[in-house]
Write an enzyme that holds these catalytic residues in place. Structure first.
Site, short mmCIF file in Angstrom:
data_model
loop_
_atom_site.label_atom_id
_atom_site.label_comp_id
_atom_site.label_asym_id
_atom_site.label_seq_id
_atom_site.Cartn_x
_atom_site.Cartn_y
_atom_site.Cartn_z
N GLU A 187 3.24 29.73 -8.62
CA GLU A 187 3.03 28.57 -7.74
C GLU A 187 4.17 27.56 -7.80
O GLU A 187 4.50 26.97 -6.78
CB GLU A 187 1.68 27.90 -8.00
CG GLU A 187 1.53 27.21 -9.33
CD GLU A 187 0.15 26.61 -9.53
OE1 GLU A 187 -0.53 26.29 -8.55
OE2 GLU A 187 -0.24 26.45 -10.70
N TRP B 58 -1.82 18.05 6.13
CA TRP B 58 -1.59 19.42 5.69
C TRP B 58 -2.14 20.28 6.82
O TRP B 58 -3.35 20.31 7.06
CB TRP B 58 -2.32 19.67 4.38
CG TRP B 58 -1.97 20.96 3.70
CD1 TRP B 58 -0.95 21.16 2.81
CD2 TRP B 58 -2.65 22.22 3.80
NE1 TRP B 58 -0.95 22.47 2.38
CE2 TRP B 58 -1.98 23.14 2.97
CE3 TRP B 58 -3.76 22.66 4.54
CZ2 TRP B 58 -2.38 24.47 2.84
CZ3 TRP B 58 -4.15 23.98 4.42
CH2 TRP B 58 -3.46 24.86 3.57
N GLU C 84 -3.69 32.57 -15.92
CA GLU C 84 -3.26 31.18 -15.70
C GLU C 84 -1.74 31.06 -15.82
O GLU C 84 -1.09 30.39 -15.01
CB GLU C 84 -3.99 30.26 -16.69
CG GLU C 84 -3.52 28.81 -16.72
CD GLU C 84 -3.67 28.07 -15.40
OE1 GLU C 84 -4.21 28.61 -14.44
OE2 GLU C 84 -3.19 26.91 -15.34
N ARG D 184 -1.50 15.31 -3.00
CA ARG D 184 -2.55 16.14 -2.39
C ARG D 184 -1.96 17.29 -1.58
O ARG D 184 -2.66 18.23 -1.24
CB ARG D 184 -3.44 15.28 -1.50
CG ARG D 184 -4.20 14.22 -2.27
CD ARG D 184 -4.92 13.27 -1.35
NE ARG D 184 -6.04 13.87 -0.67
CZ ARG D 184 -7.26 14.00 -1.18
NH1 ARG D 184 -7.51 13.56 -2.39
NH2 ARG D 184 -8.24 14.56 -0.50
N LYS E 151 -3.11 19.75 -3.56
CA LYS E 151 -3.81 19.50 -4.82
C LYS E 151 -5.32 19.65 -4.65
O LYS E 151 -5.99 20.24 -5.49
CB LYS E 151 -3.47 18.09 -5.32
CG LYS E 151 -4.10 17.71 -6.64
CD LYS E 151 -3.43 18.41 -7.79
CE LYS E 151 -4.06 18.09 -9.13
NZ LYS E 151 -3.73 19.12 -10.13
N HIS F 249 -3.30 52.11 -15.70
CA HIS F 249 -4.16 52.68 -14.65
C HIS F 249 -3.58 52.41 -13.26
O HIS F 249 -4.31 52.36 -12.28
CB HIS F 249 -5.58 52.14 -14.79
CG HIS F 249 -6.21 52.53 -16.08
ND1 HIS F 249 -6.67 53.80 -16.34
CD2 HIS F 249 -6.40 51.83 -17.24
CE1 HIS F 249 -7.14 53.87 -17.57
NE2 HIS F 249 -6.98 52.68 -18.15
N LYS G 48 0.83 29.87 -12.84
CA LYS G 48 1.78 28.76 -13.00
C LYS G 48 3.16 29.18 -12.52
O LYS G 48 3.85 28.45 -11.81
CB LYS G 48 1.89 28.31 -14.47
CG LYS G 48 0.72 27.57 -15.05
CD LYS G 48 0.66 26.09 -14.70
CE LYS G 48 -0.18 25.77 -13.54
NZ LYS G 48 -1.58 26.00 -13.50
N CYS H 101 -4.39 16.64 3.07
CA CYS H 101 -4.54 15.44 3.89
C CYS H 101 -4.97 14.25 3.04
O CYS H 101 -5.81 14.37 2.16
CB CYS H 101 -5.55 15.59 5.02
SG CYS H 101 -5.11 16.81 6.23
N ASN I 285 -9.32 13.43 7.59
CA ASN I 285 -9.19 14.45 6.55
C ASN I 285 -10.41 15.36 6.68
O ASN I 285 -11.53 14.86 6.68
CB ASN I 285 -9.15 13.76 5.18
CG ASN I 285 -9.12 14.75 4.03
OD1 ASN I 285 -8.92 15.94 4.23
ND2 ASN I 285 -9.33 14.25 2.82
N GLY I 286 -10.20 16.65 6.81
CA GLY I 286 -11.32 17.59 6.94
C GLY I 286 -11.08 18.53 8.10
O GLY I 286 -9.97 18.64 8.61
C1 F6R Z 1 -3.33 25.71 -9.92
C2 F6R Z 1 -4.34 24.79 -9.39
C3 F6R Z 1 -5.36 25.34 -8.48
C4 F6R Z 1 -6.72 24.66 -8.74
C5 F6R Z 1 -7.75 25.10 -7.67
C6 F6R Z 1 -9.10 24.47 -7.90
O1 F6R Z 1 -2.41 25.06 -10.74
O2 F6R Z 1 -4.31 23.62 -9.66
O3 F6R Z 1 -5.48 26.73 -8.58
O4 F6R Z 1 -7.15 24.97 -10.01
O5 F6R Z 1 -7.30 24.78 -6.40
O6 F6R Z 1 -9.02 23.08 -7.79
P1 F6R Z 1 -10.14 22.15 -8.41
O7 F6R Z 1 -10.10 22.33 -9.89
O8 F6R Z 1 -9.76 20.76 -7.99
O9 F6R Z 1 -11.46 22.60 -7.85
#
Ligand code: F6R
Length: 613
Positions: A492, A75, A485, A27, A608, A508, A489, A2, A101-102
């Protein structure tokens, strides 16, 4: 997650609002809407889907007259994405319009109450409850600001609200608790927004609203009130970065731009903290006495920031000899953690807004622990709530998939570990100096991995592997953190099922999933563990896996004998190696996503800033 924007001034509001919403697209959202105050009263226009649907409906904004308005990207949390559930929401009286937002946690109770008072509802959202509540108090008191105050004290949960009243043309009331909201000061115009990029085109002077703050404004003036309703002054802050930092600047996607910004982001984060061959983290107070008394350091975060925490455990334990535990923020609050005065709890967050991380921080503080945050967004809730903060200077990160925030968070972990190790005397002078020179050259080393040669190699590997259905990432020690990580990537942004395991763990259980042609991405960048990882590669090869191995320059020949394809990164100090190993995995995921036709910067279902739990 949002985004809200509000405008009062002399321009036509709708194009300004659409512009702002476009800058908040990163976002994550599934519908959008605006409401403008004009000669017809309050005129809301909303649309499910991409912002372009709303933009077309409004002919770029020109079809909606009026110079005061609010806008929203939604969202979905309460009710599916639809025109009806999109914001702004109107009170049943038609006098109040709200963007939010919230999450309102007591929405069910408030909805019952409002139904008893005669209100009607046309959506499933918690926000319509807010609009009706304000509408109710406006009918009762006939005062816009008072009505907002009366409503807001009854809300439980998180909110940043932008509100219009049909009877008060020209005015916007904004209020916030636990969701971000900034105020932008213009010349004869004023703004509110969830984040700076939304208004940066118009002003660089902003104020960060605190929880409980209210702004009542038109184009010419603003009054701020604190949570007790007393008038208050807000500090005006100058945004130092340019609009170009939040634009694609010739790249096809923000993600690629941000991958390429990593050398600069690392330089900006590391260089000011290295002085005369020493790490100097200004304002960070962690004395030898305090550190020696620590029972354990917790590292708490979500998603990629959690994977930085996993890596931090290896790095801090190795350098400081203090026990560390990485925990997912969404679990921290609910596992009754053994946390108190003798714990330092480090929170890692790009946005500084993540709801679970913020809630965990409050929990740690309530239990008496010292808290330290590693954050990218200045003035964000987590930065403000922590006892101490170290900023990553990555600049705005717009792509949903994090890249430069990840590598700069990792660089802060190195700096922090070194400062603590020096204070504790747990690192030899030689080792300290070696790490200092490693840190100094890290941005250049990352530049080397971003060479055209590596880029083409990653693109080729993506062309070779993009049609796979499953991928397994394996590695040992810090390589296992990088596997997590890299695997995230891939799933996602490329929607390719992928899992990550420490290489020794595969047999295992998960090895039963390896069959002919399964993609295994193996990381072998730790010299003393190279042979062990090669042995694990042989195990999956024996079961038919197609193995892509990321290793060190100089090890290609050995790795090539076992794996199907290789990518090699320059060898640096072993503790700093993860900063280089992640780069080919970022590039690989990016190209796989392109080959699979995915929307790299706006992956489905993701946001985001995850501002709900
Ligand atoms: C993955 C990604 C998310 C953030 C997570 C935490 O590419 O960006 O997994 O790392 O949502 O977000 P922040 O760092 O903003 O607390």
């Amino acid at each position: 997650m949002c985004g809200i924007v509000g405008y009062a001034g002399s321009r036509q509001a709708a194009p300004v609002l659409l512009d702002g919403l476009e800058k908040l697209e990163y976002r994550g959202y599934d519908s959008a809407g605006v409401c403008v105050h004009n000669e017809n009263g309050l005129e809301p226009v909303k649309a499910k889907g991409r912002l372009s649907v709303l933009r077309d409906r409004l002919e770029g904004g020109s079809a909606l007259p009026g110079s005061v308005g609010i806008g929203h990207t939604r969202w979905a949390t309460h009710g599916a994405p639809s025109d009806r559930n999109s914001h702004p929401h109107m009170s049943w009286t038609g006098k109040i319009a709200v963007v939010h937002n919230g999450i309102i946690e007591n929405e069910a109770r408030l909805r019952e109450k409002m139904l008893r008072k005669g209100a009607t509802f046309s959506s499933e959202t918690d926000t319509e409850v807010v609009a009706n509540l304000i509408g109710y108090y406006y009918e009762k008191y006939g005062d816009f600001v008072l009505a907002v105050r009366e409503a807001v004290v009854r809300l439980e949960g998180s909110f940043a609200l932008g509100i219009l009243c049909k009877d008060v043309p020209g005015k916007i009331v904004a209020v916030k608790k636990d969701s971000p909201l900034i105020f932008g000061f213009g010349e004869g115009e004023n703004f509110i927004a969830s984040d700076v990029p939304a208004i940066l085109k118009y002003t660089q002077t902003v104020a960060y609203l605190e929880d409980g703050d209210m702004a009542v404004f038109d184009g010419d003036s603003v009054e701020f009130f604190d949570s007790t309703g007393e008038p208050t002054e807000k500090k005006r802050e100058k945004i130092t970065w340019e609009m170009s930092a939040a634009e694609r600047g010739g790249y096809d996607h923000f993600m690629m731009k941000e991958i390429y910004e990593q050398p600069k982001a690392l330089r900006d984060t590391i260089s000011p903290r290295l002085r005369n061959g020493q790490v100097t983290l200004e304002g960070i107070d962690l004395s030898a006495e305090y550190l020696k008394g620590l029972r354990k350091i917790y590292l708490v975060a979500c998603g990629s920031a959690y994977y930085v925490s996993v890596l931090a455990k290896y790095i801090i334990e190795k350098t400081c000899r203090i026990a560390c535990e990485a925990m997912m923020a969404s679990e921290f609050r609910y596992c009754d953690p053994v946390v108190g005065k003798d714990n330092l709890v480090i929170f890692v967050s790009q946005s500084g807004e993540t709801a679970d991380t913020l809630a965990a921080l409050r929990e740690a503080k309530a239990r008496g622990a010292q808290t330290l945050a590693i954050v990218n967004v200045v003035g964000s809730a987590i930065a403000k709530a922590a006892d101490q903060v170290i900023y990553t200077w990555a600049g705005p990160e717009i792509a949903v998939a994090t890249t430069k925030a990840f590598t700069t968070q990792l660089s802060v972990v190195y700096l922090l570990a070194m400062q603590m190790a020096k204070t504790l005397g747990t690192m030899s002078v030689g080792e300290y100096n070696a790490l200092i020179s490693g840190l100094e050259s890290l941005p250049y080393d990352v530049e080397r991995v971003l060479s055209q040669r590596h880029l083409e190699r990653c693109q080729y590997l993506a062309s070779r592997y993009h049609a796979h259905h499953d991928a397994f990432y394996i590695g040992r020690n810090v390589d296992s953190g990088i596997c997590m990580e890299g695997s995230l990537k891939l799933k996602e942004i490329a929607y390719l099922h992928s899992e990550a395991y420490p290489a020794g763990e595969l047999k295992h259980g998960p090895i039963s999933l390896i069959e002919d042609g399964t993609l295994v991405v193996a990381l072998a960048t730790i010299e003393p563990l190279f042979d062990k990882t090669m042995a694990n590669i042989k195990e999956v090869k024996a079961r038919g896996a197609d193995v892509l191995c990321v290793t060190l320059e100089g090890y290609e020949e050995q790795a090539e004998k076992i794996a199907d394809s290789i990518i090699a990164v320059p060898k640096v100090h072993p503790l700093l190696q993860p900063s280089l190993s992640i780069i080919p995995l970022q590039l690989f995921s990016y190209y796989v996503a392109l080959y699979r036709g995915c929307d790299v910067d706006k992956p489905r279902n993701l946001a985001k800033s995850v501002t709900v739990e």
